[in-house]
Design a protein around this motif. Structure first.
Motif, short mmCIF file in Angstrom:
data_model
loop_
_atom_site.label_atom_id
_atom_site.label_comp_id
_atom_site.label_asym_id
_atom_site.label_seq_id
_atom_site.Cartn_x
_atom_site.Cartn_y
_atom_site.Cartn_z
N MET A 141 0.47 -13.76 -39.78
CA MET A 141 1.24 -13.23 -38.69
C MET A 141 2.72 -13.32 -39.03
N LYS A 142 3.46 -12.27 -38.76
CA LYS A 142 4.88 -12.19 -39.07
C LYS A 142 5.69 -12.81 -37.94
N LYS A 143 6.64 -13.68 -38.30
CA LYS A 143 7.58 -14.24 -37.33
C LYS A 143 8.85 -13.40 -37.39
N ILE A 144 9.26 -12.87 -36.27
CA ILE A 144 10.46 -12.06 -36.22
C ILE A 144 11.63 -12.94 -35.81
N ASP A 145 12.66 -12.97 -36.67
CA ASP A 145 13.83 -13.79 -36.37
C ASP A 145 15.11 -12.96 -36.26
N ASP A 146 14.96 -11.63 -36.28
CA ASP A 146 16.10 -10.72 -36.17
C ASP A 146 16.02 -10.03 -34.81
N ILE A 147 17.06 -10.18 -34.00
CA ILE A 147 17.01 -9.65 -32.63
C ILE A 147 16.91 -8.13 -32.61
N GLU A 148 17.53 -7.44 -33.56
CA GLU A 148 17.46 -5.97 -33.56
C GLU A 148 16.03 -5.50 -33.86
N ILE A 149 15.36 -6.18 -34.78
CA ILE A 149 13.97 -5.82 -35.07
C ILE A 149 13.09 -6.17 -33.88
N ALA A 150 13.34 -7.31 -33.24
CA ALA A 150 12.58 -7.68 -32.04
C ALA A 150 12.72 -6.62 -30.97
N LYS A 151 13.93 -6.12 -30.75
CA LYS A 151 14.16 -5.08 -29.75
C LYS A 151 13.36 -3.82 -30.09
N MET A 152 13.34 -3.47 -31.37
CA MET A 152 12.60 -2.28 -31.79
C MET A 152 11.10 -2.47 -31.55
N MET A 153 10.60 -3.66 -31.84
CA MET A 153 9.17 -3.91 -31.68
C MET A 153 8.77 -3.98 -30.21
N LEU A 154 9.72 -4.20 -29.32
CA LEU A 154 9.43 -4.23 -27.88
C LEU A 154 9.76 -2.91 -27.20
N ASP A 155 10.28 -1.94 -27.95
CA ASP A 155 10.66 -0.64 -27.41
C ASP A 155 9.45 0.31 -27.47
N GLU A 177 11.00 -18.95 -32.46
CA GLU A 177 11.54 -19.81 -31.40
C GLU A 177 13.05 -19.84 -31.41
N ALA A 178 13.66 -19.90 -32.59
CA ALA A 178 15.13 -19.92 -32.68
C ALA A 178 15.72 -18.63 -32.13
N LEU A 179 15.06 -17.50 -32.41
CA LEU A 179 15.50 -16.21 -31.88
C LEU A 179 15.43 -16.22 -30.35
N LEU A 180 14.34 -16.75 -29.81
CA LEU A 180 14.18 -16.80 -28.36
C LEU A 180 15.25 -17.68 -27.71
N ARG A 181 15.57 -18.80 -28.34
CA ARG A 181 16.61 -19.68 -27.80
C ARG A 181 17.98 -19.00 -27.83
N GLU A 182 18.29 -18.39 -28.97
CA GLU A 182 19.61 -17.80 -29.16
C GLU A 182 19.80 -16.49 -28.40
N HIS A 183 18.73 -15.71 -28.28
CA HIS A 183 18.85 -14.37 -27.68
C HIS A 183 17.95 -14.20 -26.46
N HIS A 184 17.76 -15.25 -25.70
CA HIS A 184 16.82 -15.19 -24.57
C HIS A 184 17.19 -14.09 -23.57
N ASP A 185 18.48 -13.86 -23.34
CA ASP A 185 18.88 -12.80 -22.40
C ASP A 185 18.48 -11.42 -22.92
N SER A 186 18.68 -11.18 -24.20
CA SER A 186 18.31 -9.88 -24.79
C SER A 186 16.80 -9.67 -24.77
N VAL A 187 16.05 -10.72 -25.08
CA VAL A 187 14.59 -10.61 -25.06
C VAL A 187 14.10 -10.34 -23.64
N MET A 188 14.66 -11.04 -22.66
CA MET A 188 14.27 -10.81 -21.26
C MET A 188 14.63 -9.39 -20.82
N GLU A 189 15.76 -8.90 -21.28
CA GLU A 189 16.16 -7.52 -20.96
C GLU A 189 15.13 -6.52 -21.49
#
Length: 195
Positions: A1-15, A88-100
Motif C-alpha cells: 500500500m502506498k503512503k501519500i505524503d505530498d498534499i498536492e497528490i493527496a488532493k488529486m487522489m481525493l478529487d 500521518e505527518a501529512l494529516l497533521r501538517e495539512h489537516h485543513d486542506s484534507v478536510m476541505e
C-alpha cells in the motif's frame, strides 16, 4: 500500500474528476477517449491530464500521427493504481486542506439528498442514500464492525483499482472493553447526479 505524503497528490487522489481520469486510464487512452467516457468536453480535461502527468500519476505512453494531428495516449502509473493511505505527518501538517477535500466529496451528496428529500416522495429520482446507525458498542466491537465495513468497501473498490485506506486509532485495553455510543453515517451518491 502506498503512503501519500505530498498534499498536492493527496488532493488529486481525493478529487472526483481526477480520480475518474486515473480509473479510465488503466489502459492507454487519449484525452478524447477520456472525454467521451466522462461525457465531458475535451477542452475541460487537458488541464487535469497535464496536472496528473506532472504529479507522476499519468504517463504519456504513446504518440500517433493522425493526419495533421498527433494523438497522445496516457496511462496511469503503477503508483496511481495502488491502494493508498494518507501519511500521518501529512494529516497533521495539512489537516485543513484534507478536510476541505473531504467536504468537497460530502457536500454534493448532501445537497443531492436535500433536493430529493424536499420533493417529499417515498422513492428518490436520483441515486442517493444516507444510512445512520447509533449503536452502543465496546471499543473491540467497534474495531470489528469497522474492519468488516472497510473490507467490504475495499473488495468493491479493488475491482475498480483504487481505495483510500484510513488507519484506526490504537485503543487502550480499557477503551477496547468500555461501552460507548458510536455514530455510523454512510452517504452514497452517484457523482453525475450531483453535478
Amino acid at each position: 500500500m502506498k503512503k501519500i505524503d505530498d498534499i498536492e497528490i493527496a488532493k488529486m487522489m481525493l478529487d472526483v474528476r481526477k480520480r475518474s481520469i486515473i480509473d479510465i486510464a488503466s489502459k492507454p487512452v487519449t484525452v478524447s477517449q477520456i472525454a467521451e467516457e466522462l461525457n465531458e468536453k475535451q477542452s475541460r480535461l487537458y488541464y487535469h491530464v497535464k496536472k496528473l502527468e506532472e504529479a507522476g500519476l499519468l504517463e504519456l505512453v504513446e504518440t500517433r500521427q493522425q493526419g495533421n494531428l498527433i494523438e497522445k495516449y496516457y496511462q496511469r502509473t503503477k503508483v496511481a493504481g495502488e491502494r493508498f493511505e494518507l501519511d500521518e505527518a501529512l494529516l497533521r501538517e495539512h489537516h485543513d486542506s484534507v478536510m476541505e477535500e473531504i467536504m468537497k466529496l460530502l457536500e454534493p451528496g448532501l445537497k443531492l439528498l436535500q433536493s430529493e428529500l424536499k420533493q417529499g416522495k417515498s422513492d428518490f429520482d436520483k441515486q442517493v442514500n444516507l444510512m445512520i446507525s447509533l449503536p452502543t458498542l465496546t471499543g473491540r466491537e467497534w474495531e470489528t464492525s469497522h474492519d468488516r465495513m472497510m473490507r467490504s468497501i475495499r473488495e468493491e473498490s479493488e475491482q475498480q483499482g483504487s481505495f483510500e485506506d484510513y488507519s484506526l486509532p490504537k485503543l487502550s485495553e480499557e477503551d477496547r472493553n468500555k461501552k460507548s455510543k458510536y455514530a455510523y453515517i454512510m452517504l452514497s451518491y452517484r457523482v453525475e447526479d450531483a453535478q
